[in-house]
Design a protein around this motif. Structure first.
Motif: not given
Length: 387
Positions: A281-301
């Motif tokens: 009733e007081e609430g719960a946590e909504l979370w996510a696990e996310s996609l990210m592109i590291p620096n210098l990635a060779r195939h960003k597009r």
């Protein structure tokens, strides 16, 4: 090992974890140094690192991943998919030497929990995505997940899957309902309750039980839950602190109620309909696990195109039907509802995959633990948990 694994004892993830927690200036990478030469136009490939069991597989051939294979057929881009992320800190330690030394990680796309993603953003270790080239993300991303405090406008991250940290319990054996976090502390549950051991996984729900707005919690709120939890440990009310092994405890009946993740409970309910999941009733946590592109990635597009592929409602629906976490693409609900398969269509009505309006009002994304807070707070929480 759980996808939602925890920050265990201070330094458990090695020097890299401590470095990220402290935000050492020498590790920071400025915006002008994050992009590398993008070979996407000539190299029709990309390297995608994810957690185990976090993508759909073919029923007859587990080496085949239908949604990923569909992307390759449609675009001509082959994907090297590795299930190498078993723990946020462990993976951080694996790729942090390259990132802090301005070197390629060998990966174009990674999936990490948002509390860890916050560190990558603070350190400047991931690139901003071009939303103009991601029309599906722009149109279909769940509004409730669009603006986490750590990444304004979700410019550096896109949710892969989402979930809820709430309460699971065995109603058949307990013989009553649980509606509030504070119901866990009733006398008939003494010694039959477990909490998650990870600081980032556990603190928000406990604060919500105290009526705290977790989007703006304070140090005072944190120390209050530590004191309360210490008392419950001393009185032996809390049986133990767990990772994902709470699943076994709940399934065997050794535990009657526990802090739990929504996606796990859907799987448990298939074998035991007495298992219920509660957004208190007081609430719960909504979370996510996310996609990210590291620096210098060779195939960003190419990576950006794959991210957008998974935001097509029909693709998101196919993935949601397999992993059973909260789908970050609400439009996928209509796709599942139209399925001729009854079990698949029923998933569209499951609030743990597509939360309804009433449930959403009780969900909140917790403010991240800052780099200045993390070291002291981790020490304190670990002393309570016994790590």
């Amino acid at each position: 090992m759980s996808r939602r694994s925890l920050l265990r004892a201070l330094g458990a993830g090695g020097a890299g974890a401590a470095l990220a927690g402290c935000g050492v200036p020498a590790a920071y990478v400025g915006p002008e140094e994050r992009a590398g030469r993008d070979s996407s136009a000539t190299e029709r490939t990309l390297h995608f690192a994810n957690w185990p069991l976090y993508i759909d597989t073919d029923d007859d051939d587990e080496s085949k991943r239908p949604t990923l294979d569909a992307f390759s057929r449609r675009t001509g881009i082959s994907v090297t998919y590795t299930e190498e992320i078993n723990d946020n800190d462990e993976f951080f330690g694996k790729i942090s030497p390259a990132l802090m030394n301005h070197q390629r990680t060998g990966r174009d796309l990674i999936v990490i929990s948002d509390w860890m993603a916050a560190r990558f953003v603070r350190l400047g270790w991931v690139q901003e995505m071009d939303r103009a080239k991601q029309p599906n993300v722009a149109e279909y991303l769940d509004p409730q997940l669009r603006a986490p405090a750590f990444d304004e406008g979700r410019r550096h991250s896109v949710p892969w899957q989402s979930g809820i940290t709430g309460i699971a319990y065995n109603r058949g054996k307990l013989g009553r309902e649980i509606r509030s976090t504070n119901d866990l502390w009733a006398d008939d549950l003494r010694g039959r309750v477990t909490l998650l051991s990870g600081l980032d996984e556990s603190f928000a729900l406990l604060m919500q039980g105290n009526g705290v707005d977790i989007t703006r919690w304070t140090a005072e709120d944190f120390h209050e839950i530590c004191e309360q939890t210490e008392k419950l440990v001393r009185s032996h009310h809390i049986r133990r602190f767990t990772g994902n092994d709470y699943i076994k405890d709940l399934a065997t009946g050794d535990v009657l109620a526990c802090q739990a993740y929504s996606g796990d409970v859907i799987q448990l309910q298939a074998d035991n309909p007495d298992i219920e999941f509660v957004v208190p009733e007081e609430g719960a946590e909504l979370w996510a696990e996310s996609l990210m592109i590291p620096n210098l990635a060779r195939h960003k597009r190419n990576a950006e195109r794959l991210v957008d592929h998974y935001y097509r409602p029909e693709v998101a629906a196919e993935l949601a039907a397999w992993v059973n976490y909260v789908c970050p693409v609400p439009a996928a609900r209509d796709v599942l509802a139209s399925s001729k398969d009854e079990e698949t269509a029923a998933l569209a009505e499951d609030p743990l995959i597509f939360p309804d309006g009433a449930m959403r009002k009780r969900l909140a994304i917790a403010r991240d633990i800052t780099s200045e807070e993390r070291v002291d707070f981790t020490k304190k929480w670990n002393s309570v948990v016994g790590l």
